[in-house]
Design a protein around this motif. Structure first.
Motif, PDB file in Angstrom:
ATOM      1  N   GLU A 151      50.731  -5.349  45.624  1.00  0.00           N
ATOM      2  CA  GLU A 151      50.654  -6.171  44.411  1.00  0.00           C
ATOM      3  C   GLU A 151      51.417  -7.488  44.512  1.00  0.00           C
ATOM      4  O   GLU A 151      51.056  -8.458  43.840  1.00  0.00           O
ATOM      5  N   ILE A 152      52.457  -7.525  45.338  1.00  0.00           N
ATOM      6  CA  ILE A 152      53.286  -8.733  45.418  1.00  0.00           C
ATOM      7  C   ILE A 152      53.132  -9.443  46.760  1.00  0.00           C
ATOM      8  O   ILE A 152      52.697 -10.596  46.825  1.00  0.00           O
ATOM      9  N   ILE A 154      51.200  -8.898  49.636  1.00  0.00           N
ATOM     10  CA  ILE A 154      49.851  -9.201  50.111  1.00  0.00           C
ATOM     11  C   ILE A 154      49.233 -10.318  49.271  1.00  0.00           C
ATOM     12  O   ILE A 154      48.574 -11.230  49.803  1.00  0.00           O
ATOM     13  N   LYS A 155      49.459 -10.260  47.987  1.00  0.00           N
ATOM     14  CA  LYS A 155      48.923 -11.297  47.097  1.00  0.00           C
ATOM     15  C   LYS A 155      49.489 -12.666  47.460  1.00  0.00           C
ATOM     16  O   LYS A 155      48.759 -13.663  47.534  1.00  0.00           O
ATOM     17  N   LYS A 156      50.809 -12.747  47.707  1.00  0.00           N
ATOM     18  CA  LYS A 156      51.435 -14.020  48.092  1.00  0.00           C
ATOM     19  C   LYS A 156      50.853 -14.533  49.404  1.00  0.00           C
ATOM     20  O   LYS A 156      50.548 -15.721  49.550  1.00  0.00           O
ATOM     21  N   TYR A 158      47.991 -13.813  50.809  1.00  0.00           N
ATOM     22  CA  TYR A 158      46.581 -14.185  50.652  1.00  0.00           C
ATOM     23  C   TYR A 158      46.459 -15.571  50.015  1.00  0.00           C
ATOM     24  O   TYR A 158      45.634 -16.386  50.444  1.00  0.00           O
ATOM     25  N   GLU A 159      47.288 -15.831  49.012  1.00  0.00           N
ATOM     26  CA  GLU A 159      47.239 -17.129  48.332  1.00  0.00           C
ATOM     27  C   GLU A 159      47.569 -18.275  49.282  1.00  0.00           C
ATOM     28  O   GLU A 159      46.952 -19.343  49.226  1.00  0.00           O
ATOM     29  N   GLN A 162      44.600 -19.347  51.643  1.00  0.00           N
ATOM     30  CA  GLN A 162      43.348 -19.817  51.068  1.00  0.00           C
ATOM     31  C   GLN A 162      43.139 -21.323  51.140  1.00  0.00           C
ATOM     32  O   GLN A 162      42.008 -21.791  51.174  1.00  0.00           O
ATOM     33  N   THR A 193      46.590  -6.977  57.414  1.00  0.00           N
ATOM     34  CA  THR A 193      46.767  -8.405  57.102  1.00  0.00           C
ATOM     35  C   THR A 193      45.817  -9.260  57.948  1.00  0.00           C
ATOM     36  O   THR A 193      46.091 -10.429  58.228  1.00  0.00           O
TER      37      THR A 193
END
Length: 480
Positions: A151-152, A154-156, A158-159, A162, A193
């Motif tokens: 939630e924290i 992987i999200k960071k 991924y962002e 992009q 990842t």
């Protein structure tokens, strides 16, 4: 999450003028000045009563602008100023009012995870035993760690991937991935990842060649810039051969009495010791090295580089190991430590094995003792690495083709000409543009997760262009 929680607290301050008491160096947990600036505060350091009185009366007192007044000691503050400002004492208690402040000090590297898990803290657990139970049973439970990763972290990550990340964003991404791999290893789970592979490869192919033009006041962007960056006064550079960000994530948890600033740099590609470490210790790029594929001239290169940077010959010292006999005259000291690279090349249990062995290395405390001794002897102390490491599966040895330059790396081939290659090499490598390298050779780098080791051997190795191998720690010791 820690950063976010602190920002939410600051954002609720309604008085424009706030005094922040930071008597215990809260910046070791978080760069809170960045948060204050993002919220529109003007930062003022309170160091002198008389000087601040003038500034306060002429600028701050009647201003509607937001001012954050930072106090780092027990200096006297006049009552009328205190009366007109909100007072905030920066401490872990501010962020975690239901937990034991002193006990949390043991887990300063895990404060972000603790912040994420704090939503499960429903009552006052400020007793040390209660906090210990919460940390053990809730924060470090497999379920909580996995949830935090997904939630924290992987999200960071991924962002970042992009939007065509800059070199600075990739350095940040390297740290986040190291945390993912660390916590994943703690719960014996491999976290996917792979979404960052193509973006990072694209950056290496298009942006890495421009790093020699980049500069940053806080850290050297690429290892060839380390020596000019640190060569100001009396310094000691500790080179932990083969240390990745993942390895430092483990090792740094034993820096209990050591305060440091944590930055990253790009290693030289191919991420071989002979190339990247020589570039680190010579201040040169690979094409300028006389012997890029062996270390025979490493010490000589370091001494020459420091001489050119203004150090006298008898003040320059190149050493190895945790117990160097340092001359009283020495002002430019390089110390090579091979422990981590030895662990890497003997490793058959992947990151799980690295976690156990680096953890043991940290517990022994030899590096910490060296840092303290150097610091206490007046050295500015820096720690870095020549390259990282990554887990790979062997696809078979590729020596004896008759066209390659012999290197110890099993993640890349240096070709003398353009002879036809076999199918295995063609399918499992990519051609690297050869930035900073001699263009008379052709450089083939193994794709992610594979190496020219024996078929199906599980190894930790280096030489390639993965983020684990290319981005390395650059640490400045602040105090011991």
């Amino acid at each position: 999450m820690f950063f976010t929680r602190l920002k939410e607290i600051f954002d609720k301050l309604y008085v424009p003028h706030v005094i922040f008491y930071d008597c215990y160096d809260f910046s070791k947990y978080c760069d809170y000045l960045v948060i204050l600036e993002s919220l529109g505060y003007n930062i003022v350091e309170y160091k002198n009563v008389e000087m601040f009185r003038i500034e306060y009366e002429n600028i701050i007192k009647n201003s509607e602008n937001k001012y954050a007044i930072i106090i780092n000691n027990n200096i006297y503050v006049p009552y009328d100023i205190i009366k007109n400002c909100e007072i905030i004492t920066l401490s872990l208690k501010l962020i975690f009012p239901y937990l034991n402040n002193a006990y949390l000090e043991k887990y300063k590297h895990d404060l972000d995870l603790i912040s994420f898990a704090y939503k499960e803290c429903y009552s006052d657990l400020s007793d040390e035993k209660e906090t210990e139970k919460f940390i053990t049973n809730i924060v470090f439970s497999d379920e909580m760690i996995y949830q935090y990763i997904i939630e924290i972290l992987i999200k960071k990550l991924y962002e970042i991937c992009q939007n065509a990340p800059s070199y600075f964003e990739w350095l940040k991404a390297g740290q986040i991935k190291a945390k993912i791999d660390y916590y994943g290893s703690k719960i014996n789970t491999i976290i996917d990842t792979d979404f960052l592979l193509d973006p990072f490869y694209n950056y290496i192919m298009t942006g890495y060649g421009k790093l020699s033009l980049e500069s940053n006041n806080a850290f050297p962007v690429i290892l060839s810039k380390v020596l000019p960056f640190i060569a100001k006064n009396k310094f000691a550079l500790i080179v932990m051969d083969g240390m990745s960000l993942f390895d430092f994530e483990i090792l740094s948890r034993y820096f209990v009495e050591i305060q440091y600033e944590y930055f990253n740099s790009f290693a030289l590609i191919p991420t071989m010791t002979s190339i990247s470490r020589q570039c680190l210790l010579s201040g040169k790029y690979p094409i300028k090295l006389s012997e890029p594929f062996n270390l025979s001239k490493e010490e000589k290169e370091f001494i020459q580089a420091m001489s050119e940077l203004g150090y006298k010959q008898n003040t320059i010292q190149y050493s190895r190991g945790y117990n160097p006999e340092v001359s009283p005259l020495t002002k430019a000291l390089c110390i090579i430590i091979n422990d981590i690279d030895d662990i890497v090349h003997g490793q058959q249990q992947g990151r799980q094995g690295m976690l156990r062995e680096i953890d043991l290395l940290g517990k022994k405390g030899k590096l910490q003792s060296l840092i303290k001794e150097l610091f206490e002897n007046g050295f500015s102390v820096y720690i870095t690495s020549d390259h990282g490491n990554t887990p790979c599966t062997g696809i078979g040895a590729m020596r004896g083709l008759g066209i390659e330059v012999e290197t110890k790396s099993k993640r890349m081939l240096v070709l003398k000409d353009f002879a036809k290659l076999n199918k295995t090499v063609q399918e499992n490598t990519i051609e690297y543009p050869g930035y900073y390298l001699d263009k008379k050779y052709k450089y083939l780098i193994c794709k992610d997760g594979i190496s020219f080791d024996n078929i199906d051997d599980e190894v930790m190795t280096h030489g390639g262009i993965s983020i684990d191998e290319v981005i390395v720690p650059f640490i400045k010791i602040r105090s011991v």
